[in-house]
Design a protein around this motif. Structure first.
Motif, PDB file in Angstrom:
ATOM      1  N   ASP A 110      10.949   1.384  10.146  1.00 26.64           N
ATOM      2  CA  ASP A 110      10.089   0.372   9.524  1.00 26.64           C
ATOM      3  C   ASP A 110      10.366   0.268   8.028  1.00 26.64           C
ATOM      4  OD1 ASP A 110       8.851  -0.366  11.863  1.00 26.64           O
ATOM      5  OD2 ASP A 110       7.173   1.013  11.630  1.00 26.64           O
ATOM      6  N   ALA A 111      10.594   1.398   7.381  1.00 29.98           N
ATOM      7  CA  ALA A 111      10.866   1.377   5.945  1.00 29.98           C
ATOM      8  C   ALA A 111      12.182   0.663   5.660  1.00 29.98           C
ATOM      9  CB  ALA A 111      10.904   2.803   5.394  1.00 29.98           C
ATOM     10  N   ALA A 112      13.193   0.926   6.469  1.00 22.17           N
ATOM     11  CA  ALA A 112      14.478   0.255   6.286  1.00 22.17           C
ATOM     12  C   ALA A 112      14.352  -1.241   6.562  1.00 22.17           C
ATOM     13  CB  ALA A 112      15.528   0.878   7.199  1.00 22.17           C
ATOM     14  N   LEU A 113      13.566  -1.597   7.568  1.00 25.13           N
ATOM     15  CA  LEU A 113      13.397  -3.012   7.906  1.00 25.13           C
ATOM     16  C   LEU A 113      12.640  -3.756   6.818  1.00 25.13           C
ATOM     17  CD1 LEU A 113      12.625  -2.875  11.738  1.00 25.13           C
ATOM     18  CD2 LEU A 113      14.816  -3.258  10.578  1.00 25.13           C
ATOM     19  N   SER A 114      11.721  -3.073   6.155  1.00 21.22           N
ATOM     20  CA  SER A 114      11.012  -3.702   5.031  1.00 21.22           C
ATOM     21  C   SER A 114      11.994  -4.074   3.934  1.00 21.22           C
ATOM     22  CB  SER A 114       9.935  -2.766   4.492  1.00 21.22           C
ATOM     23  OG  SER A 114       8.918  -2.565   5.447  1.00 21.22           O
ATOM     24  N   HIS A 115      12.946  -3.179   3.672  1.00 14.63           N
ATOM     25  CA  HIS A 115      13.975  -3.458   2.671  1.00 14.63           C
ATOM     26  C   HIS A 115      14.831  -4.648   3.106  1.00 14.63           C
ATOM     27  CE1 HIS A 115      17.238  -2.724  -0.236  1.00 14.63           C
ATOM     28  NE2 HIS A 115      18.047  -2.966   0.790  1.00 14.63           N
ATOM     29  N   LEU A 116      15.264  -4.651   4.381  1.00 12.53           N
ATOM     30  CA  LEU A 116      16.121  -5.732   4.864  1.00 12.53           C
ATOM     31  C   LEU A 116      15.384  -7.067   4.856  1.00 12.53           C
ATOM     32  CD1 LEU A 116      17.876  -3.918   7.852  1.00 12.53           C
ATOM     33  CD2 LEU A 116      18.959  -4.665   5.730  1.00 12.53           C
ATOM     34  N   THR A 164      21.233   4.989   1.008  1.00  9.32           N
ATOM     35  CA  THR A 164      19.788   5.168   0.952  1.00  9.32           C
ATOM     36  C   THR A 164      19.303   5.646   2.310  1.00  9.32           C
ATOM     37  OG1 THR A 164      19.603   3.353  -0.636  1.00  9.32           O
ATOM     38  CG2 THR A 164      17.585   4.084   0.456  1.00  9.32           C
ATOM     39  N   VAL A 165      18.623   6.793   2.334  1.00  9.40           N
ATOM     40  CA  VAL A 165      18.113   7.358   3.578  1.00  9.40           C
ATOM     41  C   VAL A 165      16.630   7.028   3.700  1.00  9.40           C
ATOM     42  CG1 VAL A 165      17.776   9.458   4.943  1.00  9.40           C
ATOM     43  CG2 VAL A 165      19.799   9.224   3.481  1.00  9.40           C
ATOM     44  N   TYR A 166      16.243   6.464   4.832  1.00  9.61           N
ATOM     45  CA  TYR A 166      14.853   6.127   5.110  1.00  9.61           C
ATOM     46  C   TYR A 166      14.326   7.053   6.200  1.00  9.61           C
ATOM     47  CZ  TYR A 166      15.745   1.831   2.503  1.00  9.61           C
ATOM     48  OH  TYR A 166      16.076   0.915   1.514  1.00  9.61           O
ATOM     49  N   SER A 167      13.086   7.460   6.065  1.00  7.68           N
ATOM     50  CA  SER A 167      12.504   8.365   7.061  1.00  7.68           C
ATOM     51  C   SER A 167      12.128   7.635   8.341  1.00  7.68           C
ATOM     52  CB  SER A 167      11.272   9.066   6.487  1.00  7.68           C
ATOM     53  OG  SER A 167      10.295   8.110   6.064  1.00  7.68           O
ATOM     54  N   LEU A 170      24.762   1.195   2.223  1.00  4.27           N
ATOM     55  CA  LEU A 170      24.545   1.887   3.491  1.00  4.27           C
ATOM     56  C   LEU A 170      23.098   2.346   3.570  1.00  4.27           C
ATOM     57  CD1 LEU A 170      25.670   3.092   6.115  1.00  4.27           C
ATOM     58  CD2 LEU A 170      26.329   5.125   4.811  1.00  4.27           C
ATOM     59  N   LEU A 171      22.383   1.839   4.574  1.00  4.78           N
ATOM     60  CA  LEU A 171      21.003   2.234   4.836  1.00  4.78           C
ATOM     61  C   LEU A 171      21.010   3.137   6.058  1.00  4.78           C
ATOM     62  CD1 LEU A 171      20.974  -0.614   3.390  1.00  4.78           C
ATOM     63  CD2 LEU A 171      18.730  -0.946   4.391  1.00  4.78           C
ATOM     64  N   SER A 172      20.445   4.313   5.934  1.00  6.60           N
ATOM     65  CA  SER A 172      20.545   5.302   6.996  1.00  6.60           C
ATOM     66  C   SER A 172      19.160   5.711   7.487  1.00  6.60           C
ATOM     67  CB  SER A 172      21.310   6.533   6.478  1.00  6.60           C
ATOM     68  OG  SER A 172      21.337   7.552   7.442  1.00  6.60           O
ATOM     69  N   VAL A 173      18.993   5.755   8.815  1.00  9.59           N
ATOM     70  CA  VAL A 173      17.733   6.166   9.429  1.00  9.59           C
ATOM     71  C   VAL A 173      18.040   7.187  10.523  1.00  9.59           C
ATOM     72  CG1 VAL A 173      15.631   5.461  10.614  1.00  9.59           C
ATOM     73  CG2 VAL A 173      16.736   3.882   9.003  1.00  9.59           C
ATOM     74  N   PRO A 174      17.650   8.448  10.353  1.00 10.70           N
ATOM     75  CA  PRO A 174      17.857   9.430  11.427  1.00 10.70           C
ATOM     76  C   PRO A 174      17.035   9.059  12.654  1.00 10.70           C
ATOM     77  CG  PRO A 174      17.334  10.504   9.328  1.00 10.70           C
ATOM     78  CD  PRO A 174      17.038   9.049   9.150  1.00 10.70           C
ATOM     79  N   ILE A 225      25.470  -2.093   5.757  1.00 10.80           N
ATOM     80  CA  ILE A 225      25.511  -1.436   7.062  1.00 10.80           C
ATOM     81  C   ILE A 225      24.214  -0.661   7.250  1.00 10.80           C
ATOM     82  CG2 ILE A 225      26.710   0.219   8.547  1.00 10.80           C
ATOM     83  CD1 ILE A 225      29.250  -0.317   6.890  1.00 10.80           C
ATOM     84  N   LEU A 226      23.602  -0.839   8.405  1.00 14.25           N
ATOM     85  CA  LEU A 226      22.428  -0.068   8.799  1.00 14.25           C
ATOM     86  C   LEU A 226      22.887   0.971   9.808  1.00 14.25           C
ATOM     87  CD1 LEU A 226      19.365   0.482   8.877  1.00 14.25           C
ATOM     88  CD2 LEU A 226      19.182  -1.321  10.617  1.00 14.25           C
ATOM     89  N   LEU A 227      22.773   2.235   9.452  1.00 14.76           N
ATOM     90  CA  LEU A 227      23.217   3.338  10.299  1.00 14.76           C
ATOM     91  C   LEU A 227      22.004   3.984  10.949  1.00 14.76           C
ATOM     92  CD1 LEU A 227      25.327   5.391  11.328  1.00 14.76           C
ATOM     93  CD2 LEU A 227      25.085   6.593   9.135  1.00 14.76           C
ATOM     94  N   LEU A 228      21.976   3.969  12.265  1.00 12.21           N
ATOM     95  CA  LEU A 228      20.867   4.534  13.021  1.00 12.21           C
ATOM     96  C   LEU A 228      21.382   5.630  13.940  1.00 12.21           C
ATOM     97  CD1 LEU A 228      19.179   1.185  14.192  1.00 12.21           C
ATOM     98  CD2 LEU A 228      18.639   2.521  12.147  1.00 12.21           C
TER      99      LEU A 228
END
Length: 287
Positions: free
Chosen positions: A8-14, A2-5, A67-71, A49-52
């Motif tokens: 904050d969006a990824a942290l809301s999920h976590l 899952t790619v988050y823009s 896998l949560l991904s944040v560019p 895994i949170l990929l930053l």
């Protein structure tokens, strides 16, 4: 995956997640050995895994891993630490491990036990963090691997390490040590003095008020200890190509670093037993 823009969006999920499994945060400063780092985390038992960082093009998620991904652009260490300090309170109560790409967490008996097995034992000993050392890996032949990274023929320094008691305002800190060695010691003229230590607390239980400094120490004395006062606790290693990669990438050091091998070099067998035999980590009371 899952790619988050945004983070904050990824942290809301976590934050909304009910899972209490250990979380790995992989900081991708570039894409060197990104896939192998992800695969290693999955192999040792991390299921989330949170990929930053440098995630384009998007890597495939290892089988069985969320896998949560944040560019994000990570140009300085301070950028990575700032992101981690936003993640920590969002996952309060969970074990969190952070590492960079081309780094690999090793713990005792990794070949037959999972990270959850290890952390269950750590919690039984009433510990909230695990002391780790970054063991530098490097290519044994820079004419073959000019970037300094070669998993197939990786080496590490088997000697040349030392530790000393950590002090604050001239007062010794109980159970706290500063550890030196590896490439940061041998090529210290190319490493800023405040970046030469190899000790880290890279695995700990997140808490709302817990923060990480740029020297890889947490801001609570208990978390920074090697072990409890009455016996040795389990320690771990982060086997890392990060320094070798930097020394060969940076213009100020590249021309001067033409060979990493020396009399203290040894081929790395990607074995937890090899690391324990050299005293880089220990199982404590875990057998």
């Amino acid at each position: 995956m899952t790619v988050y823009s945004t983070l904050d969006a990824a942290l809301s999920h976590l934050s909304a997640s009910t899972t209490r499994t250990p979380l790995a945060v992989l900081l991708a400063e570039d894409r060197v050995e990104l896939k192998s780092s992800l695969d290693h985390l999955a192999r040792i038992g991390f299921t989330e895994i949170l990929l930053l960082g440098a995630v384009q093009p998007e890597p495939d998620a290892p089988e069985g891993v969320s896998l949560l991904s944040v560019p994000h652009r990570l140009t300085r260490l301070e950028d990575s630490i700032a992101l981690l300090n936003r993640v920590i309170p969002a996952v309060a109560g969970r074990w969190i491990h952070y590492c960079f790409n081309a780094e690999y967490l090793y713990f005792p008996f990794l070949e037959t036990r999972s990270i959850s097995d290890a952390l269950t034992f750590v919690e039984e000993e009433r510990r909230q963090s695990v002391f780790t050392c970054a063991i530098d890996l490097y290519a044994d032949d820079l004419s073959v691997a000019p970037g300094g990274v070669d998993r197939a023929r990786a080496c590490f320094d088997k000697s040349g390490y030392y530790a000393q008691t950590r002090h604050a305002d001239g007062v010794p800190l109980p159970q706290q040590v500063d550890v030196y060695g590896g490439l940061r010691w041998r090529f210290e003229e190319h490493i800023p003095w405040d970046r030469r230590r190899i000790d880290r607390i890279s695995l700990f239980i997140a808490a709302p008020d817990l923060q990480l400094d740029t020297d890889f120490q947490l801001r609570t004395p208990e978390h920074d200890t090697v072990s409890c006062p009455w016996h040795h606790n389990m320690t771990m290693c982060v086997c890392s190509f990060r320094v070798a990669k930097a020394l060969r990438h940076n213009p100020g050091s590249r021309a001067h670093v033409t060979n990493f091998r020396w009399s203290g070099s040894e081929p790395f067998r990607w074995s937890s037993m090899q690391l324990m035999e050299h005293g880089f980590m220990e199982p404590g009371q875990w057998f």
